[in-house]
Enzyme design. Structure first.
Site, PDB file in Angstrom:
ATOM      1  CB  SER A 158      -0.936   0.040   1.216  1.00 23.65           C
ATOM      2  OG  SER A 158      -1.559  -1.199   1.413  1.00 23.65           O
ATOM      3  CE  LYS A 177      -3.578  -6.292  -3.539  1.00 24.67           C
ATOM      4  NZ  LYS A 177      -2.577  -5.580  -4.386  1.00 24.67           N
TER       5      LYS A 177
END
Ligand code: NAD
Length: 286
Positions: A147, A190
């Site tokens: 991320s 995610k």
């Protein structure tokens, strides 16, 4: 004039990054890739020895050219971040300028600018562990590699992305629905990536008119997916339950990335675009 793309996360010809490179090349783009440092030697020697030649064939019969391969480790932003044990690691010592900031500087020095930035990388050291058994260290490592690596890449490349440019990442539906087996904080990573896609779309849009989208892809038998251990089951599940009963090809994701990078998608930003044979729309298995 042709566009130039930098695709982070290509180390073989089996993953989404490679397929995106091909679709962008077929659309006329010049291709630069960022390859994880520990995988760099094998990737470059395989390329040189022609191991990927069959996979390099484009629809017009020509071979995809990768103009330059940059070493990259997207968990480090600049040299000050790199711990001693990595600096002196055999697999890293042979390469240089592989932090995110340095890679962006090298691309700037070599080419001046890019039009398309692709983030096709993820890593979660504890991905096989359920979330309840995931350590803090493993969770934070998943977020860092999967991320924040995107926030950092966009931050450092934004100054050299041309107006009208486009940035694309890859996500997975485990961010919003329960997918047992996608552990280690990868589902969390995610979810962060998708939320960041919206915020980054706003910030990069207002700052430079750059579009930011993420593709929520269905299952593909990539190297990373095989490491998770349940990929064949997910592919079978999708074939059995998705509206479209075919196996997803990486090329279908590549083509969506080429569309998102093109002026055809000029009003699309901040989006999660599903390329999964429609599986995301199902409420029950059939
Ligand atoms: P892949 O193995 O082809 O790509 C992952 C890449 O990440 C590898 O090249 C690896 O070397 C690189 N990488 C790992 N850590 C890195 C780091 N610190 N710095 C730089 N590179 C690093 O596998 P893939 O499945 O094509 O993955 C690409 C993207 O697609 C990932 O974001 C993944 O989560 C996403 N995705 C995959 C699937 C699937 O089923 N394969 C489904 C949905 C989304």
């Amino acid at each position: 004039k042709g566009k130039r793309a930098f695709i982070a996360g290509v180390a073989d010809d089996n993953g989404y990054g490679w397929a995106i490179a091909k679709s962008l090349a077929a659309a006329g783009a010049e291709i630069l890739v960022g390859t994880w440092v520990p995988a760099l030697n094998i990737f470059e020697s395989s390329l040189r020895r022609g191991k990927f030649d069959e996979s390099r064939i484009l629809p017009d019969g020509s071979l995809m050219e990768i103009t330059k391969v940059y070493p990259l480790d997207a968990v480090f932003d600049n040299p000050e971040d790199v711990p001693e044990e990595i600096k002196t690691n055999k697999r890293y010592a042979g390469s240089s300028n592989w932090t995110v900031q340095e890679a962006a500087e090298c691309v700037k020095n070599d080419f001046g600018s890019i039009d398309v930035l692709v983030h096709s990388l993820a890593n979660g050291p504890e991905v096989v562990k359920p979330l309840l058994e995931t350590s803090r260290k493993g969770y934070l490592a998943a977020i860092s590699a999967s991320s924040y690596s995107y926030v950092s890449l966009l931050k450092h490349f934004l100054p050299i992305i041309n107006p009208g440019g486009s940035s694309i990442s890859l996500t997975y539906i485990a961010s919003e629905r329960i997918i047992p087996g996608y552990g280690g904080g990868m589902s969390s990573a995610k979810a962060a990536l998708e939320s960041d896609t919206r915020v980054l779309a706003f910030e990069a849009g207002r700052k430079k008119g750059i579009r930011v989208n993420t593709i929520s892809a269905g299952p593909l038998r990539s190297r990373a997916a095989k490491a998770i251990g349940f990929i064949d089951m997910m592919i079978d599940y999708s074939s059995a339950n998705a509206p479209l009963e075919k196996e997803l090809s990486a090329e279908e994701v590549g083509n969506t990335a080429a569309f998102l990078a093109s002026p055809l998608a000029s009003a699309i930003t901040g989006g999660v675009i599903y390329v999964d044979n429609g599986l995301n729309a199902m409420g029950v298995g059939v």
